[in-house]
Design a protein around this motif. Structure first.
Motif, PDB file in Angstrom:
ATOM      1  N   PHE A 164      17.574  39.251  -8.788  1.00 23.33           N
ATOM      2  CA  PHE A 164      17.909  40.105  -9.935  1.00 23.33           C
ATOM      3  C   PHE A 164      17.943  39.329 -11.247  1.00 23.33           C
ATOM      4  N   MET A 165      16.915  38.539 -11.482  1.00 21.86           N
ATOM      5  CA  MET A 165      16.802  37.755 -12.723  1.00 21.86           C
ATOM      6  C   MET A 165      15.965  38.547 -13.709  1.00 21.86           C
ATOM      7  N   ALA A 166      16.476  38.729 -14.902  1.00 15.83           N
ATOM      8  CA  ALA A 166      15.661  39.398 -15.924  1.00 15.83           C
ATOM      9  C   ALA A 166      16.206  39.109 -17.309  1.00 15.83           C
ATOM     10  N   VAL A 167      15.277  39.048 -18.263  1.00 18.81           N
ATOM     11  CA  VAL A 167      15.620  38.820 -19.672  1.00 18.81           C
ATOM     12  C   VAL A 167      15.055  40.017 -20.451  1.00 18.81           C
ATOM     13  N   VAL A 168      15.789  40.522 -21.445  1.00 19.18           N
ATOM     14  CA  VAL A 168      15.266  41.679 -22.200  1.00 19.18           C
ATOM     15  C   VAL A 168      13.960  41.260 -22.897  1.00 19.18           C
TER      16      VAL A 168
ATOM     17  N   CYS B 203      13.648  39.027 -26.048  1.00 12.65           N
ATOM     18  CA  CYS B 203      14.201  37.661 -26.014  1.00 12.65           C
ATOM     19  C   CYS B 203      13.455  36.752 -25.046  1.00 12.65           C
ATOM     20  N   ARG B 204      12.328  37.199 -24.519  1.00 12.73           N
ATOM     21  CA  ARG B 204      11.607  36.345 -23.554  1.00 12.73           C
ATOM     22  C   ARG B 204      10.870  35.207 -24.263  1.00 12.73           C
ATOM     23  N   ASP B 205      10.448  34.228 -23.490  1.00  7.47           N
ATOM     24  CA  ASP B 205       9.682  33.081 -23.994  1.00  7.47           C
ATOM     25  C   ASP B 205      10.442  32.256 -25.035  1.00  7.47           C
ATOM     26  N   GLN B 206      11.747  32.230 -24.912  1.00  8.88           N
ATOM     27  CA  GLN B 206      12.558  31.371 -25.803  1.00  8.88           C
ATOM     28  C   GLN B 206      13.407  30.419 -24.977  1.00  8.88           C
ATOM     29  N   GLY B 207      13.151  30.382 -23.699  1.00  7.02           N
ATOM     30  CA  GLY B 207      13.904  29.452 -22.849  1.00  7.02           C
ATOM     31  C   GLY B 207      15.142  30.055 -22.214  1.00  7.02           C
ATOM     32  N   LEU B 208      15.410  31.357 -22.436  1.00  7.36           N
ATOM     33  CA  LEU B 208      16.649  31.941 -21.886  1.00  7.36           C
ATOM     34  C   LEU B 208      16.586  32.074 -20.367  1.00  7.36           C
ATOM     35  N   GLY B 209      15.415  32.480 -19.860  1.00 10.73           N
ATOM     36  CA  GLY B 209      15.249  32.591 -18.408  1.00 10.73           C
ATOM     37  C   GLY B 209      15.510  31.248 -17.745  1.00 10.73           C
ATOM     38  N   THR B 210      14.973  30.191 -18.358  1.00 13.48           N
ATOM     39  CA  THR B 210      15.167  28.842 -17.812  1.00 13.48           C
ATOM     40  C   THR B 210      16.653  28.487 -17.798  1.00 13.48           C
ATOM     41  N   ARG B 211      17.343  28.818 -18.886  1.00 12.59           N
ATOM     42  CA  ARG B 211      18.784  28.507 -18.938  1.00 12.59           C
ATOM     43  C   ARG B 211      19.550  29.268 -17.868  1.00 12.59           C
TER      44      ARG B 211
ATOM     45  N   ALA C   4       9.713  35.722  -5.704  1.00 12.85           N
ATOM     46  CA  ALA C   4       9.371  35.868  -7.123  1.00 12.85           C
ATOM     47  C   ALA C   4       8.222  36.857  -7.284  1.00 12.85           C
ATOM     48  N   ARG C   5       8.348  37.717  -8.280  1.00 15.69           N
ATOM     49  CA  ARG C   5       7.224  38.587  -8.611  1.00 15.69           C
ATOM     50  C   ARG C   5       6.047  37.696  -8.985  1.00 15.69           C
ATOM     51  N   GLU C   6       4.859  38.175  -8.631  1.00 18.79           N
ATOM     52  CA  GLU C   6       3.678  37.335  -8.825  1.00 18.79           C
ATOM     53  C   GLU C   6       3.574  36.786 -10.257  1.00 18.79           C
TER      54      GLU C   6
ATOM     55  N   VAL D 120       5.748  33.722 -11.017  1.00 18.14           N
ATOM     56  CA  VAL D 120       5.577  32.492 -10.235  1.00 18.14           C
ATOM     57  C   VAL D 120       5.412  31.250 -11.133  1.00 18.14           C
ATOM     58  N   PRO D 121       4.583  31.305 -12.208  1.00 22.42           N
ATOM     59  CA  PRO D 121       4.463  30.105 -13.061  1.00 22.42           C
ATOM     60  C   PRO D 121       5.793  29.719 -13.704  1.00 22.42           C
ATOM     61  N   PHE D 122       6.575  30.750 -14.075  1.00 20.07           N
ATOM     62  CA  PHE D 122       7.889  30.489 -14.688  1.00 20.07           C
ATOM     63  C   PHE D 122       8.786  29.713 -13.713  1.00 20.07           C
ATOM     64  N   TYR D 123       8.876  30.195 -12.464  1.00 20.70           N
ATOM     65  CA  TYR D 123       9.731  29.507 -11.491  1.00 20.70           C
ATOM     66  C   TYR D 123       9.141  28.139 -11.112  1.00 20.70           C
ATOM     67  N   GLY D 124       7.819  28.050 -11.160  1.00 23.78           N
ATOM     68  CA  GLY D 124       7.175  26.758 -10.912  1.00 23.78           C
ATOM     69  C   GLY D 124       7.677  25.733 -11.907  1.00 23.78           C
ATOM     70  N   ARG D 125       7.787  26.144 -13.168  1.00 23.83           N
ATOM     71  CA  ARG D 125       8.298  25.223 -14.202  1.00 23.83           C
ATOM     72  C   ARG D 125       9.774  24.914 -13.996  1.00 23.83           C
ATOM     73  N   CYS D 126      10.463  25.807 -13.305  1.00 23.08           N
ATOM     74  CA  CYS D 126      11.891  25.556 -13.022  1.00 23.08           C
ATOM     75  C   CYS D 126      12.049  24.690 -11.771  1.00 23.08           C
TER      76      CYS D 126
HETATM   77  C1  LIG Z   1      10.656  36.005 -15.605  1.00 19.63           C
HETATM   78  C2  LIG Z   1      11.634  36.019 -16.779  1.00 19.63           C
HETATM   79  C3  LIG Z   1      13.051  36.145 -16.219  1.00 19.63           C
HETATM   80  C4  LIG Z   1      11.515  34.732 -17.582  1.00 19.63           C
HETATM   81  O1  LIG Z   1      12.448  34.751 -18.658  1.00 19.63           O
HETATM   82  P1  LIG Z   1      12.120  34.070 -20.065  1.00 19.63           P
HETATM   83  O2  LIG Z   1      13.363  34.082 -20.876  1.00 19.63           O
HETATM   84  O3  LIG Z   1      10.928  34.660 -20.678  1.00 19.63           O
HETATM   85  O4  LIG Z   1      11.849  32.586 -19.565  1.00 19.63           O
HETATM   86  P2  LIG Z   1      11.614  31.286 -20.460  1.00 19.63           P
HETATM   87  O5  LIG Z   1      11.581  31.668 -21.900  1.00 19.63           O
HETATM   88  O6  LIG Z   1      12.607  30.277 -20.041  1.00 19.63           O
HETATM   89  O7  LIG Z   1      10.196  30.833 -19.938  1.00 19.63           O
HETATM   90  C5  LIG Z   1       9.067  31.735 -20.061  1.00 19.63           C
HETATM   91  C6  LIG Z   1       7.914  31.026 -20.670  1.00 19.63           C
HETATM   92  O8  LIG Z   1       8.199  30.722 -22.011  1.00 19.63           O
HETATM   93  C7  LIG Z   1       7.948  29.351 -22.269  1.00 19.63           C
HETATM   94  N1  LIG Z   1       9.033  28.877 -23.132  1.00 19.63           N
HETATM   95  C8  LIG Z   1      10.224  28.390 -22.755  1.00 19.63           C
HETATM   96  N2  LIG Z   1      10.960  28.029 -23.815  1.00 19.63           N
HETATM   97  C9  LIG Z   1      10.213  28.320 -24.892  1.00 19.63           C
HETATM   98  C10 LIG Z   1      10.434  28.184 -26.265  1.00 19.63           C
HETATM   99  N3  LIG Z   1      11.583  27.676 -26.759  1.00 19.63           N
HETATM  100  N4  LIG Z   1       9.439  28.599 -27.102  1.00 19.63           N
HETATM  101  C11 LIG Z   1       8.286  29.120 -26.602  1.00 19.63           C
HETATM  102  N5  LIG Z   1       8.040  29.269 -25.293  1.00 19.63           N
HETATM  103  C12 LIG Z   1       8.981  28.880 -24.456  1.00 19.63           C
HETATM  104  C13 LIG Z   1       8.007  28.669 -20.953  1.00 19.63           C
HETATM  105  O9  LIG Z   1       7.109  27.570 -20.939  1.00 19.63           O
HETATM  106  C14 LIG Z   1       7.611  29.732 -19.973  1.00 19.63           C
HETATM  107  O10 LIG Z   1       6.238  29.677 -19.703  1.00 19.63           O
HETATM  108  P3  LIG Z   1       5.722  30.040 -18.233  1.00 19.63           P
HETATM  109  O11 LIG Z   1       5.980  31.488 -18.012  1.00 19.63           O
HETATM  110  O12 LIG Z   1       4.274  29.723 -18.284  1.00 19.63           O
HETATM  111  O13 LIG Z   1       6.500  29.161 -17.298  1.00 19.63           O
HETATM  112  C15 LIG Z   1      11.332  37.190 -17.756  1.00 19.63           C
HETATM  113  O14 LIG Z   1       9.985  37.122 -18.136  1.00 19.63           O
HETATM  114  C16 LIG Z   1      11.579  38.559 -17.196  1.00 19.63           C
HETATM  115  O15 LIG Z   1      12.687  39.083 -17.312  1.00 19.63           O
HETATM  116  N6  LIG Z   1      10.571  39.206 -16.613  1.00 19.63           N
HETATM  117  C17 LIG Z   1      10.658  40.537 -16.090  1.00 19.63           C
HETATM  118  C18 LIG Z   1      11.520  40.608 -14.880  1.00 19.63           C
HETATM  119  C19 LIG Z   1      11.080  39.649 -13.810  1.00 19.63           C
HETATM  120  O16 LIG Z   1       9.905  39.518 -13.529  1.00 19.63           O
HETATM  121  N7  LIG Z   1      12.061  38.966 -13.208  1.00 19.63           N
HETATM  122  C20 LIG Z   1      11.812  38.011 -12.166  1.00 19.63           C
HETATM  123  C21 LIG Z   1      11.917  38.723 -10.899  1.00 19.63           C
HETATM  124  S1  LIG Z   1      11.464  37.632  -9.626  1.00 19.63           S
END
Ligand SMILES: CC(C)(COP(=O)(O)OP(=O)(O)OC[C@H]1O[C@@H](n2cnc3c(N)ncnc32)[C@H](O)[C@@H]1OP(=O)(O)O)[C@@H](O)C(=O)NCCC(=O)NCCS
Length: 296
Positions: free
Chosen positions: A72-76, A79-87, A108-110, A113-119
């Motif tokens: 149940f991991m998700a970011v609105v 706010c994605r691609d800012q490192g919040l998912g990683t945190r 992991a949803r397909e 997968v790259p996101f979790y790979g980086r984690c």
């Molecule tokens: C998967 C998910 C949780 C990732 O959250 P996120 O906050 O976007 O994750 P991050 O920002 O930490 O990383 C995402 C990408 O942004 C990049 N990134 C991280 N910090 C960054 C920054 N400061 N600036 C720009 N890009 C950044 C990362 O390199 C990463 O690239 P990758 O996808 O190729 O690995 C989010 O996309 C999501 O909610 N998706 C829909 C729901 C879902 O699929 N959940 C997972 C179920 S298994």
């Protein structure tokens, strides 16, 4: 600014589940309630809030013995691609480590997968297909390698991943962080990957491991004290004492807080560190690195 918090009150938990449903179930026309499962009662829940208390991310960890599942991991979307998912992954991982977990697992949803790979997760097989249309992959991450680290193992893990991603040769050299105590920082290299024609460790690799070890101590302490800046090496001297025939470990010691503090006022900092490289138990090289930390 965003913070990871634990939902405590009824209202917070409601908001947490609501966001879970909104991001992970509603887009697939799933009813309210489908966002919960029977493990929620026993699981660890985390959410991320902004300065105004708005919820921007959710994540759950369910521990079972020495294994734990992230779900149940998700970011609105905004706010994605800012490192919040990683945190969020790091926060859940930290809980897992504190509870003695040795292996994280997940489906992991397909597209994630790259996101979790980086984690630090690795795909190990096919996962379920949700709602008849979302394929998943099974991913795992072993927590054993830095399990023995006494202080801030999650930061060591983050640094090691950064090294491998941003300085790919460090991965080829097999450099791994093996200890951090808050003042002592230790790495090991892979001898086989760094051999010269005499079957001992290549001098350039010895230098690199030492230089990286000193750099690592500074990085760790900057993170711990909430400081930012670019660490560059100004100069370095090395004395080779004996060939490295055995596993190379490099060690550096220092409490740098006071010396790093001028960064807060936007001032440049210079730090000299002595790093020792051992071949097995034997002292094999002594390195003095002079680093400059440039404030952002
Ligand atoms: C998967 C998910 C949780 C990732 O959250 P996120 O906050 O976007 O994750 P991050 O920002 O930490 O990383 C995402 C990408 O942004 C990049 N990134 C991280 N910090 C960054 C920054 N400061 N600036 C720009 N890009 C950044 C990362 O390199 C990463 O690239 P990758 O996808 O190729 O690995 C989010 O996309 C999501 O909610 N998706 C829909 C729901 C879902 O699929 N959940 C997972 C179920 S298994």
């Amino acid at each position: 600014m965003y913070r990871v918090v634990t939902p405590q009150t009824e209202a917070e938990l409601e908001a947490y589940y609501q966001l879970r449903w909104q991001l992970l179930r509603k887009p697939w026309q799933q009813p309210l309630g489908s966002e919960r499962d029977e493990f929620d009662e026993y699981a660890h829940h985390r959410m991320m809030v902004d300065n105004n208390g708005n919820l921007v991310a959710v994540g759950r960890l369910y521990v079972s013995g020495d294994e734990a599942q992230i779900r149940f991991m998700a970011v609105v979307p905004d706010c994605r691609d800012q490192g919040l998912g990683t945190r969020m992954v790091q926060a859940l991982e930290q809980v897992a480590r504190q509870l003695g977990v040795r292996r994280l697992v997940m489906n992991a949803r397909e597209e994630a997968v790259p996101f979790y790979g980086r984690c630090g997760f690795t795909v190990v097989g096919e996962g379920p297909i949700s709602f008849g249309k979302i394929p998943h992959r099974q991913m795992i991450k072993a927590l054993t390698s830095i399990h023995q680290i006494r202080h801030r193992p999650e930061l060591c893990d983050e640094l090691q991943r950064q090294w491998h991603r941003r300085i790919p040769i460090s991965e080829k050299m097999g450099i791994k962080i093996i200890q951090y105590t808050g003042s002592r920082f230790k790495t090991k290299g892979n001898l086989t990957a760094n051999l010269n024609m005499h079957e001992s460790m290549f001098a350039g690799s010895i230098y690199s491991q030492c230089a990286l070890t000193g750099w690592g101590l500074i990085w760790m302490q900057m993170q711990e004290f909430g400081l930012s800046g670019d660490i560059v090496q100004g100069s370095g001297d090395i004395k080779f004492m004996t060939p490295v025939w055995d596993e190379p470990t490099a060690e550096v010691q220092g409490r740098l807080r006071e010396r790093l503090m001028p960064l807060q006022a936007g001032e440049r900092v210079r730090i000299e560190l002595n790093v020792t490289l051992y071949s097995g138990e034997q002292k094999a090289a002594s390195f003095t690195g002079r680093y400059v930390i440039l404030p952002h």
